[in-house]
Motif scaffolding. Structure first.
Motif, PDB file in Angstrom:
ATOM      1  N   GLY A  15       0.792  -1.227   0.000  1.00 45.76           N
ATOM      2  CA  GLY A  15       0.000   0.000   0.000  1.00 45.76           C
ATOM      3  C   GLY A  15       0.817   1.266   0.000  1.00 45.76           C
ATOM      4  N   CYS A  54      -3.212  -3.274   1.941  1.00 43.91           N
ATOM      5  CA  CYS A  54      -3.321  -2.177   0.980  1.00 43.91           C
ATOM      6  C   CYS A  54      -4.339  -1.147   1.462  1.00 43.91           C
ATOM      7  N   LYS A  55      -4.455  -0.066   0.737  1.00 46.31           N
ATOM      8  CA  LYS A  55      -5.400   0.989   1.118  1.00 46.31           C
ATOM      9  C   LYS A  55      -6.813   0.701   0.620  1.00 46.31           C
ATOM     10  N   GLU A  56      -6.901   0.130  -0.582  1.00 42.57           N
ATOM     11  CA  GLU A  56      -8.195  -0.251  -1.163  1.00 42.57           C
ATOM     12  C   GLU A  56      -7.939  -1.390  -2.142  1.00 42.57           C
ATOM     13  N   ASP A  57      -8.997  -1.963  -2.687  1.00 37.57           N
ATOM     14  CA  ASP A  57      -8.823  -3.081  -3.610  1.00 37.57           C
ATOM     15  C   ASP A  57      -8.451  -2.559  -5.001  1.00 37.57           C
ATOM     16  N   LYS A  58      -7.156  -2.415  -5.218  1.00 39.70           N
ATOM     17  CA  LYS A  58      -6.664  -1.963  -6.520  1.00 39.70           C
ATOM     18  C   LYS A  58      -6.415  -3.149  -7.451  1.00 39.70           C
ATOM     19  N   PHE A  68      -7.201  -3.994   4.700  1.00 35.37           N
ATOM     20  CA  PHE A  68      -7.143  -2.575   4.358  1.00 35.37           C
ATOM     21  C   PHE A  68      -6.602  -1.753   5.524  1.00 35.37           C
ATOM     22  N   ASP A  69      -5.858  -0.702   5.181  1.00 29.79           N
ATOM     23  CA  ASP A  69      -5.386   0.230   6.207  1.00 29.79           C
ATOM     24  C   ASP A  69      -6.590   0.842   6.915  1.00 29.79           C
ATOM     25  N   LYS A  71      -8.675   3.682   8.972  1.00 31.12           N
ATOM     26  CA  LYS A  71      -8.774   5.130   8.795  1.00 31.12           C
ATOM     27  C   LYS A  71      -8.407   5.819  10.111  1.00 31.12           C
ATOM     28  N   GLU A  76      -2.132   9.257   6.294  1.00 32.06           N
ATOM     29  CA  GLU A  76      -2.431   8.666   4.984  1.00 32.06           C
ATOM     30  C   GLU A  76      -1.438   7.545   4.688  1.00 32.06           C
TER      31      GLU A  76
END
Length: 194
Positions: A15, A54-58, A68-69, A71, A76
């Protein structure tokens, strides 16, 4: 104390910004596939369960086991946030964490690290005097310590390692822990490997 790698989870960190690479490292062509596919495939052969952080499902639903990270206001891109999110996902277990851009770490290196899991809550490799904080075993109970450090605006994982007496193991094989930090190192590595 003996730990069977098959019973422990593995998490590939993917991420980060990849700012020095100039593009997302996960999708770099690597051995007829992407780097993340290469890493996931080989690590899944070592560990029974393999996850991606990761931050989102890329990955367009290509991978199912994603962490997911979390919030957190004002945070960030932070290695500590990723580690906190990973460790908070699990309960009472060691987790093997590795950055997506370390494709040379082999089962023998991981097994050697795992032999020392009774020494500390953090087990890391060191080569040529450099400690590789994004490649090693962390115990899930450290998640609360990660959160404390985040609240203190400490984002480097070294802070966690120093506070919790990480057990560091020296390796002579420096090439095993090479990081593909920029495009030049990626091209050089590919040329040498294939």
């Amino acid at each position: 104390m003996h730990f069977d790698l098959q019973t422990l989870p593995c998490v590939i960190l993917c991420g980060g910004k990849s700012s020095r690479m100039g593009q997302d490292k996960c999708f770099l062509p690597f051995h007829n596939q992407s780097l993340i596919e290469f890493q996931f495939s080989r690590l899944s052969a070592i560990f029974q369960s393999c996850f991606l952080s990761c931050k989102e499902d890329k990955f367009k639903a290509h991978f199912k086991q994603l962490i997911f990270d979390k919030k957190l206001e004002g945070v960030e891109f932070s290695p500590m946030l990723a580690l906190f999110s990973v460790l908070d996902y699990f309960k009472d277990t060691f987790v093997f964490v590795i950055s997506v851009d370390m494709p040379s770490v082999e089962k023998e290196h991981i097994t050697t690290l795992a032999k020392h899991l009774d020494q500390s809550l953090i087990i890391l490799p060191r080569s040529k005097g450099y400690i590789h904080a994004l490649c090693g075993f962390y115990h899930s109970s450290l998640s609360s310590k990660c959160l404390e450090l985040l609240k203190q605006k400490k984002h480097k994982i070294q802070s966690l390692c120093e506070q919790n007496d990480a057990f560091v193991l020296d390796f002579k094989d420096d090439e095993a822990f090479v990081n593909l930090n920029d495009f030049e190192s990626y091209v050089r590595f590919k040329n040498e490997m294939f």
